[in-house]
Design a protein around this motif. Sequence first.
Motif, PDB file in Angstrom:
ATOM      1  N   LEU A  72       8.483  -1.414  -4.979  1.00 23.54           N
ATOM      2  CA  LEU A  72      11.036  -0.339  -4.875  1.00 23.54           C
ATOM      3  C   LEU A  72      11.074  -0.297  -5.896  1.00 23.54           C
ATOM      4  N   GLY A  73      11.240  -1.191  -6.922  1.00 23.88           N
ATOM      5  CA  GLY A  73      12.329  -0.849  -8.242  1.00 23.88           C
ATOM      6  C   GLY A  73      11.739   0.268  -9.112  1.00 23.88           C
ATOM      7  N   GLY A  74       9.965   0.641  -9.461  1.00 23.18           N
ATOM      8  CA  GLY A  74       8.873   0.972  -9.847  1.00 23.18           C
ATOM      9  C   GLY A  74       9.667   2.338  -8.885  1.00 23.18           C
ATOM     10  N   VAL A  75       9.469   2.204  -7.689  1.00 26.28           N
ATOM     11  CA  VAL A  75       9.578   3.840  -7.450  1.00 26.28           C
ATOM     12  C   VAL A  75      10.915   4.487  -7.512  1.00 26.28           C
ATOM     13  N   ALA A  76      12.158   3.737  -7.536  1.00 27.33           N
ATOM     14  CA  ALA A  76      13.417   4.082  -8.534  1.00 27.33           C
ATOM     15  C   ALA A  76      13.174   5.253  -9.357  1.00 27.33           C
ATOM     16  N   PHE A  77      12.688   4.113 -10.190  1.00 26.93           N
ATOM     17  CA  PHE A  77      12.556   4.327 -11.707  1.00 26.93           C
ATOM     18  C   PHE A  77      12.022   5.836 -12.124  1.00 26.93           C
ATOM     19  N   VAL A  78      10.848   5.652 -10.976  1.00 26.53           N
ATOM     20  CA  VAL A  78       9.648   7.258 -11.031  1.00 26.53           C
ATOM     21  C   VAL A  78      10.786   8.039 -10.746  1.00 26.53           C
TER      22      VAL A  78
ATOM     23  N   VAL B 210       0.818  -1.269  -0.335  1.00 25.14           N
ATOM     24  CA  VAL B 210      -0.478  -0.292   0.118  1.00 25.14           C
ATOM     25  C   VAL B 210       1.151   1.096  -0.500  1.00 25.14           C
ATOM     26  N   ILE B 211       1.602   1.481   0.585  1.00 24.05           N
ATOM     27  CA  ILE B 211       2.694   2.612   0.819  1.00 24.05           C
ATOM     28  C   ILE B 211       3.203   2.282   0.229  1.00 24.05           C
ATOM     29  N   LEU B 212       3.996   1.420  -1.159  1.00 19.61           N
ATOM     30  CA  LEU B 212       5.039   1.496  -1.749  1.00 19.61           C
ATOM     31  C   LEU B 212       3.604   2.315  -3.456  1.00 19.61           C
ATOM     32  N   VAL B 213       2.122   1.452  -3.694  1.00 23.30           N
ATOM     33  CA  VAL B 213       1.748   1.498  -4.694  1.00 23.30           C
ATOM     34  C   VAL B 213       1.732   3.299  -4.050  1.00 23.30           C
ATOM     35  N   LEU B 214       0.740   4.042  -2.794  1.00 15.99           N
ATOM     36  CA  LEU B 214       0.608   5.393  -2.964  1.00 15.99           C
ATOM     37  C   LEU B 214       1.733   6.377  -2.959  1.00 15.99           C
ATOM     38  N   ILE B 215       3.367   5.528  -3.223  1.00 14.25           N
ATOM     39  CA  ILE B 215       4.461   6.856  -2.673  1.00 14.25           C
ATOM     40  C   ILE B 215       4.222   7.192  -3.998  1.00 14.25           C
ATOM     41  N   GLN B 216       4.039   5.664  -5.233  1.00 14.71           N
ATOM     42  CA  GLN B 216       4.769   5.864  -6.815  1.00 14.71           C
ATOM     43  C   GLN B 216       3.853   6.397  -6.953  1.00 14.71           C
ATOM     44  N   ALA B 217       2.260   6.679  -7.251  1.00 16.21           N
ATOM     45  CA  ALA B 217       1.469   7.077  -7.032  1.00 16.21           C
ATOM     46  C   ALA B 217       1.693   8.391  -7.183  1.00 16.21           C
ATOM     47  N   ALA B 218       1.868   9.137  -6.407  1.00 13.50           N
ATOM     48  CA  ALA B 218       1.443  10.751  -6.036  1.00 13.50           C
ATOM     49  C   ALA B 218       3.007  10.624  -6.470  1.00 13.50           C
ATOM     50  N   LEU B 219       4.366  10.440  -6.753  1.00 12.73           N
ATOM     51  CA  LEU B 219       5.605  11.339  -6.963  1.00 12.73           C
ATOM     52  C   LEU B 219       4.670  11.134  -8.546  1.00 12.73           C
ATOM     53  N   LEU B 220       3.653   9.701  -9.378  1.00 11.26           N
ATOM     54  CA  LEU B 220       3.521  10.213 -11.065  1.00 11.26           C
ATOM     55  C   LEU B 220       2.881  11.269 -10.789  1.00 11.26           C
ATOM     56  N   ILE B 221       2.357  10.966 -10.639  1.00 13.09           N
ATOM     57  CA  ILE B 221       0.776  13.019  -9.716  1.00 13.09           C
ATOM     58  C   ILE B 221       2.108  13.853  -9.957  1.00 13.09           C
TER      59      ILE B 221
ATOM     60  N   CYS C 285      18.724   1.331 -12.953  1.00 10.20           N
ATOM     61  CA  CYS C 285      19.852  -0.210 -12.363  1.00 10.20           C
ATOM     62  C   CYS C 285      19.201  -0.813 -11.382  1.00 10.20           C
ATOM     63  N   PHE C 286      18.700   0.330 -10.456  1.00 15.24           N
ATOM     64  CA  PHE C 286      18.257  -0.483  -9.173  1.00 15.24           C
ATOM     65  C   PHE C 286      16.826  -1.145  -9.214  1.00 15.24           C
ATOM     66  N   ALA C 287      16.044  -0.140 -10.279  1.00 13.54           N
ATOM     67  CA  ALA C 287      14.935  -1.695 -10.880  1.00 13.54           C
ATOM     68  C   ALA C 287      15.076  -2.517 -11.310  1.00 13.54           C
ATOM     69  N   GLY C 288      15.827  -2.573 -12.197  1.00 13.04           N
ATOM     70  CA  GLY C 288      16.782  -3.634 -12.667  1.00 13.04           C
ATOM     71  C   GLY C 288      17.182  -4.779 -11.774  1.00 13.04           C
ATOM     72  N   LEU C 289      17.743  -4.278 -10.870  1.00  7.68           N
ATOM     73  CA  LEU C 289      18.133  -5.625 -10.272  1.00  7.68           C
ATOM     74  C   LEU C 289      16.915  -5.838  -9.127  1.00  7.68           C
ATOM     75  N   THR C 290      16.455  -5.138  -8.705  1.00  6.09           N
ATOM     76  CA  THR C 290      14.757  -5.546  -8.400  1.00  6.09           C
ATOM     77  C   THR C 290      14.370  -6.683  -9.137  1.00  6.09           C
TER      78      THR C 290
END
Lengths: 155, 127, 359, 122, 293, 638
Positions: free
Chosen positions: F227-233, F95-106, F270-275
Amino acid sequence: MTYLAKSPWIVHYDGSSCNGCDIEVLAALTPIYDVERFGIVNTGNPKHADIFLVTGSVNEKNREIVKNTYDQMPEPKVVVAIGICAATGGIFRECYNVMGGIDKVIPVDVYVPGCAARPESIIDGVVQALGILEAKRKAMNENPGAAKKPAGDAR
Amino acid sequence: MGFFEMTKTALKTVLSRPVTILYPYQPAKKTGLTRGHVVQDGSKCISCSICVKKCPSQAILLNKEAKTWQIDRFRCVVCNSCVDTCPTKCLSMDTQYTAPASKQGVEVFTITYVKPPKPEKKEEPKE
Amino acid sequence: MTKQIIVPFGPQHPVLPEPIHLDLVLEDERVVDAIPSIGYIHRGFEKLVEKREFTEYVYIAERTCGICSFIHGATYCQGIEQIMKIEVPERADYLRTIWSEYSRLHSHLLWLGCFADSFGFENLFMAAWRIRERILDVFEQTTGGRVIQGSCKIGGVRRDIANDKLSGMSRDLDSIRKEIGELTTVFLNDDTVRHRTRNIGVLSRDDAYHLGAVGPTARGSGVAIDLRKTGYGAYDRLNVPVITDSCGDCYSRCYVRCKELFTSIDLIQQAITEIPDGPIDVKVTGAPNGEYFMRAEQPRGELVHYLKGNGTKFLVRSRIRTPTLTNIPPLVKMLQGCELADVPVIVLSIDPCISCTER
Amino acid sequence: MKQEQSIIPIDVGQLIGSVEQCRNEGYRLAQIGCTKVGDNDFEVNYSFDKDYVLKNLRITVTAETEVPSITGMYWGAFVYENEMHDLFGIQVKGINIDFKGTFIQTAIKYPFGVSISKGEKP
Amino acid sequence: MIPEPWTPFVNAIIYLLLAPVVGGLVAGIDRKVTARMQGRVGPPLLQPFYDVGKLFEKENLVVTTTQNFYVLSYLVFMAVSGALFFSGGDMLLVIFAFTLSHIFLVLGAYASYSPYSHVGAERELIQIIAYEPMIIITAVGMYMVTKSFYVGTIVQSPIPIVLYLPGVFIGYLIVLTIKLRKSPFDLSTSHHAHQELVKGVTTDFAGPNLGKLEIAHWYEYVFLLGVVYLFFAWNPILAIAAIIIAYFLEILIDNTTSRVKWQMTLRSAWLVAGTLGIINLGVLYYLRMVVVP
Amino acid sequence: MQIVQLLIYLILFPLIAAVFLLFAKKGFERGWIVKLSALGIGAVSLWLLVAGFDKGLITYSVSGRIFDLAMLIIELVIAAYLLWLGLRHKKYSVVILVLIQAALLIWFEASFGHTIVELPNNLFFDQFSIIMALIIGIIGSLICVYALGYMETYHEHHKDIADRRGMFFFVLFVFLSAMFGLVFSNNLMWILFFWEITTFCSFILIGYSQTEEATNNAFLALAMNMLGGVAFVAALIYIATLDPSGRLLELGALLSSGYAIAIVPAVLICFAGLTKAAQMPFSSWLVGAMVAPTPVSALLHSSTMVKAGVYIIVRFAPVLSGTTEGMMIAMVGGVTFLLTSCMAISQSNAKKVLAYSTIANLGLIVACAGVGTYNLMWVAILLIIFHAIAKSLLFLCVGTVEHRIGSRDIEDMGGLIERMPKLAIMMFIGMAGMFLAPFGMIISKWAAIEAFIQAPFGLIFIIILAFGGSATLFFWSKWMGKIISVMRHQENVEHSIRQEKWVVLWILTGLVVIVALIFPLISSALIEPFIMQIYGHTTRLSEANITIMLLMMGLLIIMPFSMLFQSKTPKIAPPYMGGMTTVGDMKYIGSAGVSRNLVLSNYYLRNYFGEERLFMPGTLACWGLILIAFIMVAGVIL
Ligand code: SF4
Ligand code: SF4
Ligand code: SF4
Ligand code: SF4
Ligand code: SF4
Ligand code: SF4
Ligand code: SF4
Ligand code: SF4
């Protein structure tokens, strides 16, 4: 003379002996007698061996083992019975659990008498067995089917 | 600390002559006492059967009619019992061991001793 | 799915010159279960007492085993002598003791060789057996037999050893002692040997005592049992030190035997200096009537010959309880949790003598 | 020189108690052995040793008697008890490692239990 | 003279023909010297040849016929890897072919589904993983000194390789003990049968198959000693002497140690040999700029 | 213009097929759709090869505005769905990761949405893309075909699991589509989109059986990949802050923008790649993913998902080359390779062994890419190819075996050579492909050693390779030994495996051998030009060595025929058992008269190579390495 006679490998099994003959078989490998002079190697594994040395007589429990070990040896092969226990059951012949010499279970080619058989005597016995081994090889080459017969039930 | 404790011995051995007795090119080890095989002197045997009784492995068979004394070398444990107990010392222990053989068999000695035989009880030898 | 490997260990197996069988259950190389099975050599000759006169039974008793052949013969004879209340001449007692100790020498050397073999030290095996041949030579010179001596009889011994021969033997032992010294250093100090013996097959003092361990197996765990202390034969007149070690592992058992080699040499030399002249046997008449538990110290430990006669020439019962039989329960304990490679080392560390164990 | 030893006959019922006492007194088990003494009678000797003194407890049983196992007190006794069973046919109850007659396999069952007359080969 | 492009082939063929002879002789000398170390006379020098000749006279006893295939493959690939080596090929390729051949041996043992062969096979694998890194390190070390993986180039290099790679050389000698199946590392099978595994991997091979295994071992000996040669390649006479000394050392070690357990084998091979090799390479790596011409 | 059509076709066609599959109700219809689309996808991938192998880098402008919006919406919808799922299953990390990612994206959209210009070249294409497309198009679709039969049996065996096969195949094809998108996109935002789709698809597939374990593992995978996705964003945001016009969002542009600019996004991505490639701190998700039906594992391990992870790292290799950050990433790969190879020794679950082996091989690829010299790049691509083929074959074999013998434990595969001879031979070839000369992986290993030795600090990797490689050898060989051991009187249970499965398996087996044979061709036609174009020089194996390898291969192929020509007729005897008699088969009467079955198991050496022993140190080491990389990156940012 072929290679067979220059490289007889042995496997030793102690039937129900008193150890006397066993340790003499072992002693034959040690520096004083050093049977490796004749290319003899104690392989400990029937599948590698040409000569089966048996000490002691056969009884209820070990006859299968003796037979099984013999069957696992590739042709040509010979059996040398070491000591009078292996020849006839020896001094223990009349015990309730002794079936007799190992010829009760497998064909024996050479008997080495003595109690215990002396290392020299064992060497003589093995040397005598080499001639028989050679003859068996000839027979096997001339008539490939025949030599296999006796052990053919191994499968 | 012992790594390679054996090294000294091994090197020493490799440089010295092997202890091996080159039997059969050299004669076998033997002493005067060595128990090889029993021999019988038929000229002295009184057919008393003591040896037969005292043989722990029943290797001796005495046939009084045929006047033979026979020994099964593949039963004899070379224990010296018969030699020790024979009243006439007609048995002796040779230092040469019995040679290996492909067939079992008994060795027969003829008894040539002549003396009126005395009545004796019949001993049934094995087999 | 269990990750187990079942190895039928023996009876035909090169590290086991004598057939026993172990069902080894392994996980990787760890032994999780080792169930022994014996009986491959059982002949049943204890029952031959019913067919052989007690005087001839000596020859059979001797062939209980080809290694402590002499001690078996002597123990049997002493048991009968106890029942029949025969006093054997002193010289015979000494001779029996000398031969017994030579037996121990030969047996321990043989064992050292086999033991070395069990952890793959071939050269050491050869070296031990090279020395052993010198002991066998003495046997052959004094009794006529290499492994089956046949020199004991009820009432004494069958052969004397001339005094000059005895002192020759004593001198010879000095050089043997030197060779044995070199040999045992390797067993006790070499790192690769210690790797294979230290902390392997540990038997605690308590287990050793209560599971009935005897001989070097017990002494290696610190249990000082040595039947020579009961003073049979000439031992009551000799100084018998009891060697013990406390760790209870294969190394300790090896240590005990190594040191016993030297005590045996000492004993023989001591006996040779003290041996009195005189007859070597007494005449035996009559037949045993009664029973006796004759105990003696074999190379492998306490041996019990229980003999019972009923006044005829045929004994009622001869029961031979050999050291190995009573060392088997400790062995079963030791094998638990060891490694496959340790199995032969541990098995050999009790110096198993299956031949007399099964009779 | 005579080694010290004594033989104490006891009843089968007393066996466990006496053995337990031996164990408590610090004896070690030296051996268990049987002797056939009658057509169907066997002596069983339990020998214990302490400081080179041998104490033998002797029970006399028939082949039918159920002898209790002493492996509870002396774990290693199983070798002897299995042997008793295999050679004499004596029934021992409750052995910790019971080989059920395969400890020493013999050509004839209970060789020491049956009587084989002299000279005759079984 | 043989024209240049053909020398590799000629060398390979010479190896294929002569290696069994040389290997067999080495084995014979080995047995003789070992016997002398034990105070014995020992077998005739040509005993290994008699043995193999004998084995081919025997019946082909197998547990499963697939064993024949694995053994033959073992032999063929062993010969191939040796031939590659002696024709001056790429060390790494040689090592891979060498490994491949051993895998066939292991598979042959597995195929029989026999307890002793099986445990032997597992141990053989442990041995392979114990020595393989060191052998690769050896090849890499040679590369670092001579700038080539090609045996042909390495052997012609005038650089006294062993002086640059003392650690690697010692490490190699340690794994050589494993490879020669000598005590203390004769875990999976040993020359003398008195071990808990009977004959380990080779337990269920008999007759001609065993003979082929033996010949493969001879090929292997020559190849392994060939690597020793490389360390001293700048001076052929010294190299021959080094081989003799190294081999004598191996025999001596064989005769003065007991067999250790697999943990110890893996540990000594990985830690001792590995660290020696790695430190050696590390130092070399550091100094590379300075010392290599 | 022809090629771009192919690209678009490859992205869209699976999508269309997926939609059909979602609605195909009858197994019969589904079967045809899957087979036909697989054929279509495979054929087009090949067409792409034929059409494009000599083309070099080509970029295409596809108008993207509309896609961008659609993508954003889809991403948010997925985020919402995951949010709901996460709350329902109480997986708060997700949940937290989704929220972070969505927030970042928006936030990203809000602050840069208007400044970012439309990128001219949203799609691109080069030889590496062809390779990836072939892997996805051929292996991926083969796996889909295989899945048809597999899923049928799967549901016969597991009556309790809801049959959601329509959805299953839908997701499979979406997955393929996303993979194509990922490798053809030049726009990092697009890549992110496809990236997230693969994460989502794998989440659905792992959780397919809806058991508790499956759900947990699915969430584990999701969390780690998020986690990787967040790094990607974060990388995207960083790029956008550097150049609000967003021109650097074009992959090509970013890669050629130089160390100072590219290193931060490179490390983050690459961190995202590692995950995604399940490298060491994150390896557990891929191991956990084993609960999924086997075709899913095959797909995740060979041609999709994890390959996306290494794909992106390889893309960034030129940036990483020679940098300390790259070194750290390479070390993560190296440590992963070493430790997971060792851990594989301790496993007896076939799929777990395969999983660890996958992770290890990916580790090696990461190590190569992280060091990033031209010849290592060559190796990395070679590894991707060989690994994909052999690994998919092995997974499918294990799946088939599992269905016939009801176990995926290696110990139960004893004597497979008797029970399922053809399959055993396929597995044998697959495994040989993984570790034996002269098959693919060993070629790569060899090339890697030769390449590392020329690279800075390559010595470390060579040593890792030497030790890890031997561990690899151990676990493969013992498994191989297991399947080829001949336990007598086993029944053949191979009949009744469906034809289409055989076809798939045979094709893959053939590929393992053929690719090993023709890899010089692949190298010169595809890899070398690609490397050339990036680095300006390239590598190749020497001709002599190639000849020798081919010779060895030839030998290997003819060797089995030696069994037909035997001078002596062999005699069969039972194995040596210390003299014990075998009563019947594999039985003997042991101690205490107990009849025992001969059981032989492999060694697992748990006390030395167990997960318990190696996992923690590995995780710590890799976190440490990643941390170092991040700290350095932070240094660059500040
Ligand atoms: S022949 Fe004699 S020494 Fe040999 S085993 Fe039999 S009784 Fe023992
Ligand atoms: S030596 Fe012994 S066994 Fe031989 S015949 Fe005489 S008494 Fe019998
Ligand atoms: S040999 Fe001697 S003991 Fe035997 S019968 Fe003749 S005289 Fe009597
Ligand atoms: S005494 Fe026993 S252990 Fe020693 S060598 Fe003889 S058989 Fe082997
Ligand atoms: S303990 Fe061993 S050596 Fe001693 S008598 Fe018994 S079997 Fe023989
Ligand atoms: S203890 Fe073993 S080695 Fe020693 S004599 Fe007895 S059987 Fe032989
Ligand atoms: S084989 Fe086992 S795991 Fe696979 S589908 Fe059938 S029941 Fe499930
Ligand atoms: S393997 Fe057989 S049972 Fe399994 S899915 Fe295929 S056809 Fe059906």
